[in-house]
Scaffold this motif. Structure first.
Motif: not given
Length: 262
Positions: A4-8, A25-27, A80-84, A86-93
């Motif tokens: 996956e590739l995102y430009q922000i 993101p990588l595995k 921003h990628c995680l929160a908006s 990839l639906n990362y659940e925590n508000t602190r990263i």
């Protein structure tokens, strides 16, 4: 291999402003030479690669030339990628990085990045940098970057850099910050990196690790609003916390897609 590739666009609320970063993101970690080739192919100032370890995120930053020790706008872009996206659940990263543990708090569309403070110390300006500038600074300081202080925002906006001269010096991994009091902000800045594919960085979060404590002391205040007055421009909401600084801003997603490594 499909990635996956995102430009922000970071430190802005508008597309085509702020500082563009790519986020991948990588595995598991690919060889460094592949990460560097991806960063070169992306052709933006920074590409962030991360692995989600559950409680924390392992984050690395690559320019088209080198791996960086710290990058603000690509960290903001990753948050921003995680929160908006990839639906990362925590508000602190929590990011694990070359600069140690970095946290980003997500609140009301802002990303509050907790970074190390790097107060610059008085220094002398190398002849190479001096000769590359059309306007000479009033004061010179140094931390990771050279911090050149000017009288006014107008001077900072009018600075021209002779790249053929500046490229004669190697500041790996640092650069040259030019800064002054702002007209509608507490301070403004621009950032130049010799021997890099992108000479002027549009918005440089890591440079504010030095600019925040410097201007906090000079202006006698810990809450600061800053502008980077590059062609694209950007806005940074800053707080001085002695050994740490908070660098906050917004971001917009420009594109999403895939890259293929065969």
């Amino acid at each position: 291999m499909k990635l996956e590739l995102y430009q922000i666009d970071a430190f802005t609320e508008e597309i085509f402003h702020g500082n563009p970063a790519c986020v991948v993101p990588l595995k598991s970690w690919l060889p460094d030479e592949i990460l560097l080739k991806i960063a070169r192919e992306n052709a933006v100032a920074e590409t962030a690669f991360f692995i989600d370890n559950g409680d924390s995120i392992h984050l690395r930053w690559f320019t088209p030339e080198i791996e960086m020790d710290l990058c603000g706008h690509a960290t903001l872009a990753t948050a921003h990628c995680l929160a908006s996206i990839l639906n990362y659940e925590n508000t602190r990263i929590v990011f694990e990085t070359k600069s140690g543990e970095l946290t980003v708090d997500v609140k009301d569309g802002f990303y509050y990045m907790d970074f190390p403070s790097r107060m610059p110390e008085a220094s002398t300006l190398p002849d190479t940098i001096s000769k590359s500038l059309n306007i000479q600074p009033k004061e010179v300081f140094k931390s990771r970057d050279y911090v050149l202080v000017y009288e006014s925002e107008e001077e900072v906006k009018n600075i021209q850099v002779e790249r053929s001269i500046l490229d004669l010096i190697n500041l790996d991994p640092g650069g040259v910050v030019v800064t002054a009091p702002g007209t509608d902000s507490d301070f403004v800045s621009r950032y130049f990196t010799p021997q890099s594919s992108i000479l002027e960085d549009p918005v440089t979060g890591s440079a504010h690790c030095s600019l925040i404590p410097f201007w906090a002391e000079r202006l006698g205040k810990d809450q600061l609003f800053a502008r980077q007055v590059s062609e694209r421009g950007g806005e940074l909401y800053c707080e001085n916390r002695n050994e740490r600084v908070i660098v906050a801003g917004k971001a917009r997603t420009y594109s999403s897609g895939y890259l293929w490594i065969e």
